[in-house]
Design a protein around this motif. Structure first.
Motif, PDB file in Angstrom:
ATOM      1  N   SER A  31     -55.995 130.676  46.897  1.00 40.10           N
ATOM      2  CA  SER A  31     -54.706 130.994  47.504  1.00 40.10           C
ATOM      3  C   SER A  31     -54.888 131.373  48.964  1.00 40.10           C
ATOM      4  CB  SER A  31     -54.017 132.128  46.737  1.00 40.10           C
ATOM      5  OG  SER A  31     -54.842 133.262  46.683  1.00 40.10           O
ATOM      6  N   THR A  32     -53.773 131.453  49.665  1.00 39.58           N
ATOM      7  CA  THR A  32     -53.786 131.879  51.065  1.00 39.58           C
ATOM      8  C   THR A  32     -53.957 133.396  51.112  1.00 39.58           C
ATOM      9  OG1 THR A  32     -51.414 132.259  51.163  1.00 39.58           O
ATOM     10  CG2 THR A  32     -52.188 130.002  51.654  1.00 39.58           C
ATOM     11  N   PRO A  33     -54.216 133.950  52.283  1.00 41.34           N
ATOM     12  CA  PRO A  33     -54.322 135.407  52.385  1.00 41.34           C
ATOM     13  C   PRO A  33     -53.041 136.138  51.949  1.00 41.34           C
ATOM     14  CG  PRO A  33     -55.311 134.388  54.297  1.00 41.34           C
ATOM     15  CD  PRO A  33     -54.623 133.285  53.532  1.00 41.34           C
ATOM     16  N   THR A  34     -51.908 135.436  51.948  1.00 35.35           N
ATOM     17  CA  THR A  34     -50.639 136.044  51.504  1.00 35.35           C
ATOM     18  C   THR A  34     -50.349 135.719  50.041  1.00 35.35           C
ATOM     19  OG1 THR A  34     -49.380 134.149  52.302  1.00 35.35           O
ATOM     20  CG2 THR A  34     -49.654 136.005  53.822  1.00 35.35           C
ATOM     21  N   PHE A  35     -51.360 135.231  49.325  1.00 34.30           N
ATOM     22  CA  PHE A  35     -51.315 134.971  47.880  1.00 34.30           C
ATOM     23  C   PHE A  35     -50.504 133.742  47.473  1.00 34.30           C
ATOM     24  CE2 PHE A  35     -52.238 139.484  48.368  1.00 34.30           C
ATOM     25  CZ  PHE A  35     -53.393 139.581  47.635  1.00 34.30           C
ATOM     26  N   ALA A  36     -50.167 132.858  48.398  1.00 25.96           N
ATOM     27  CA  ALA A  36     -49.521 131.594  48.023  1.00 25.96           C
ATOM     28  C   ALA A  36     -50.580 130.696  47.393  1.00 25.96           C
ATOM     29  CB  ALA A  36     -48.917 130.909  49.243  1.00 25.96           C
ATOM     30  N   VAL A  37     -50.333 130.209  46.198  1.00 22.10           N
ATOM     31  CA  VAL A  37     -51.323 129.404  45.479  1.00 22.10           C
ATOM     32  C   VAL A  37     -51.486 128.042  46.147  1.00 22.10           C
ATOM     33  CG1 VAL A  37     -51.895 128.284  43.290  1.00 22.10           C
ATOM     34  CG2 VAL A  37     -50.907 130.573  43.296  1.00 22.10           C
ATOM     35  N   VAL A  38     -52.739 127.702  46.460  1.00 20.83           N
ATOM     36  CA  VAL A  38     -53.089 126.400  47.018  1.00 20.83           C
ATOM     37  C   VAL A  38     -53.537 125.478  45.891  1.00 20.83           C
ATOM     38  CG1 VAL A  38     -54.663 125.170  48.560  1.00 20.83           C
ATOM     39  CG2 VAL A  38     -53.730 127.402  49.228  1.00 20.83           C
ATOM     40  N   GLY A  39     -54.333 126.007  44.966  1.00 27.06           N
ATOM     41  CA  GLY A  39     -54.823 125.193  43.864  1.00 27.06           C
ATOM     42  C   GLY A  39     -55.731 125.975  42.942  1.00 27.06           C
ATOM     43  N   HIS A  40     -56.403 125.225  42.080  1.00 25.02           N
ATOM     44  CA  HIS A  40     -57.361 125.798  41.133  1.00 25.02           C
ATOM     45  C   HIS A  40     -58.662 125.009  41.187  1.00 25.02           C
ATOM     46  CE1 HIS A  40     -53.699 127.267  38.874  1.00 25.02           C
ATOM     47  NE2 HIS A  40     -54.405 128.346  39.055  1.00 25.02           N
ATOM     48  N   VAL A  41     -59.742 125.668  40.824  1.00 32.97           N
ATOM     49  CA  VAL A  41     -61.023 124.992  40.625  1.00 32.97           C
ATOM     50  C   VAL A  41     -61.460 125.325  39.204  1.00 32.97           C
ATOM     51  CG1 VAL A  41     -63.431 124.805  41.320  1.00 32.97           C
ATOM     52  CG2 VAL A  41     -61.655 125.112  43.063  1.00 32.97           C
ATOM     53  N   GLU A  42     -61.808 124.277  38.464  1.00 32.73           N
ATOM     54  CA  GLU A  42     -62.217 124.441  37.073  1.00 32.73           C
ATOM     55  C   GLU A  42     -63.633 123.915  36.889  1.00 32.73           C
ATOM     56  OE1 GLU A  42     -60.653 123.144  32.624  1.00 32.73           O
ATOM     57  OE2 GLU A  42     -59.562 122.481  34.400  1.00 32.73           O
ATOM     58  N   LYS A  96     -58.156 121.087  42.023  1.00 34.68           N
ATOM     59  CA  LYS A  96     -56.783 120.633  41.797  1.00 34.68           C
ATOM     60  C   LYS A  96     -55.860 121.381  42.749  1.00 34.68           C
ATOM     61  CE  LYS A  96     -57.261 121.575  37.360  1.00 34.68           C
ATOM     62  NZ  LYS A  96     -56.961 121.741  35.915  1.00 34.68           N
ATOM     63  N   ARG A  97     -55.133 120.616  43.561  1.00 33.41           N
ATOM     64  CA  ARG A  97     -54.203 121.200  44.545  1.00 33.41           C
ATOM     65  C   ARG A  97     -52.796 121.196  43.965  1.00 33.41           C
ATOM     66  NH1 ARG A  97     -53.391 122.361  49.785  1.00 33.41           N
ATOM     67  NH2 ARG A  97     -55.515 121.917  50.390  1.00 33.41           N
ATOM     68  N   TYR A  98     -52.047 122.287  44.213  1.00 36.03           N
ATOM     69  CA  TYR A  98     -50.664 122.338  43.752  1.00 36.03           C
ATOM     70  C   TYR A  98     -49.811 121.464  44.652  1.00 36.03           C
ATOM     71  CZ  TYR A  98     -46.119 123.768  42.255  1.00 36.03           C
ATOM     72  OH  TYR A  98     -44.844 123.748  41.786  1.00 36.03           O
ATOM     73  N   SER A  99     -48.993 120.597  44.039  1.00 39.66           N
ATOM     74  CA  SER A  99     -48.086 119.716  44.767  1.00 39.66           C
ATOM     75  C   SER A  99     -46.649 120.149  44.500  1.00 39.66           C
ATOM     76  CB  SER A  99     -48.267 118.266  44.313  1.00 39.66           C
ATOM     77  OG  SER A  99     -47.243 117.455  44.840  1.00 39.66           O
ATOM     78  N   PRO A 100     -45.975 120.728  45.502  1.00 41.17           N
ATOM     79  CA  PRO A 100     -44.583 121.113  45.299  1.00 41.17           C
ATOM     80  C   PRO A 100     -43.685 119.895  45.048  1.00 41.17           C
ATOM     81  CG  PRO A 100     -45.386 121.870  47.451  1.00 41.17           C
ATOM     82  CD  PRO A 100     -46.486 121.115  46.798  1.00 41.17           C
ATOM     83  N   THR A 101     -44.056 118.744  45.581  1.00 41.09           N
ATOM     84  CA  THR A 101     -43.281 117.521  45.376  1.00 41.09           C
ATOM     85  C   THR A 101     -43.216 117.149  43.905  1.00 41.09           C
ATOM     86  OG1 THR A 101     -43.966 116.719  47.547  1.00 41.09           O
ATOM     87  CG2 THR A 101     -43.103 115.081  46.002  1.00 41.09           C
ATOM     88  N   TYR A 102     -44.355 117.258  43.228  1.00 43.97           N
ATOM     89  CA  TYR A 102     -44.428 116.883  41.809  1.00 43.97           C
ATOM     90  C   TYR A 102     -44.365 118.100  40.870  1.00 43.97           C
ATOM     91  CZ  TYR A 102     -45.926 112.483  43.825  1.00 43.97           C
ATOM     92  OH  TYR A 102     -45.986 111.326  44.556  1.00 43.97           O
ATOM     93  N   ALA A 103     -44.378 119.311  41.448  1.00 43.65           N
ATOM     94  CA  ALA A 103     -44.354 120.563  40.687  1.00 43.65           C
ATOM     95  C   ALA A 103     -45.466 120.611  39.638  1.00 43.65           C
ATOM     96  CB  ALA A 103     -42.995 120.788  40.039  1.00 43.65           C
TER      97      ALA A 103
END
Length: 67
Positions: free
Chosen positions: A14-25, A38-45
């Motif tokens: 996440s960003t320093p302000t806690f906005a989620v960018v993605g996950h690593v598994e 895996k990056r979060y895509s707001p377009t595809y939710a």
């Protein structure tokens, strides 16, 4: 970027302000353990696969530098 463990095999990026960018598994494969970014895509939710890496640092860099 912030990298917070969410278990033994999952990290939230996440960003320093806690906005989620993605996950690593961490995954087991025939070739050994790999890290799936895996990056979060707001377009595809949803989270979109951005690559497989041999190290956690490389997977986090992919999310940090990718757009």
């Amino acid at each position: 970027m912030r990298v917070d463990a969410r278990g033994e095999r999952l990290w939230r990026v996440s960003t320093p302000t806690f906005a989620v960018v993605g996950h690593v598994e961490l995954l087991d494969t025939a070739a050994g353990e790999i890290f799936l970014a895996k990056r979060y895509s707001p377009t595809y939710a949803r989270f979109v696969d951005h690559g497989r890496f041999w190290s956690l640092d490389d997977a986090v860099d992919c999310l940090r530098l990718g757009g």
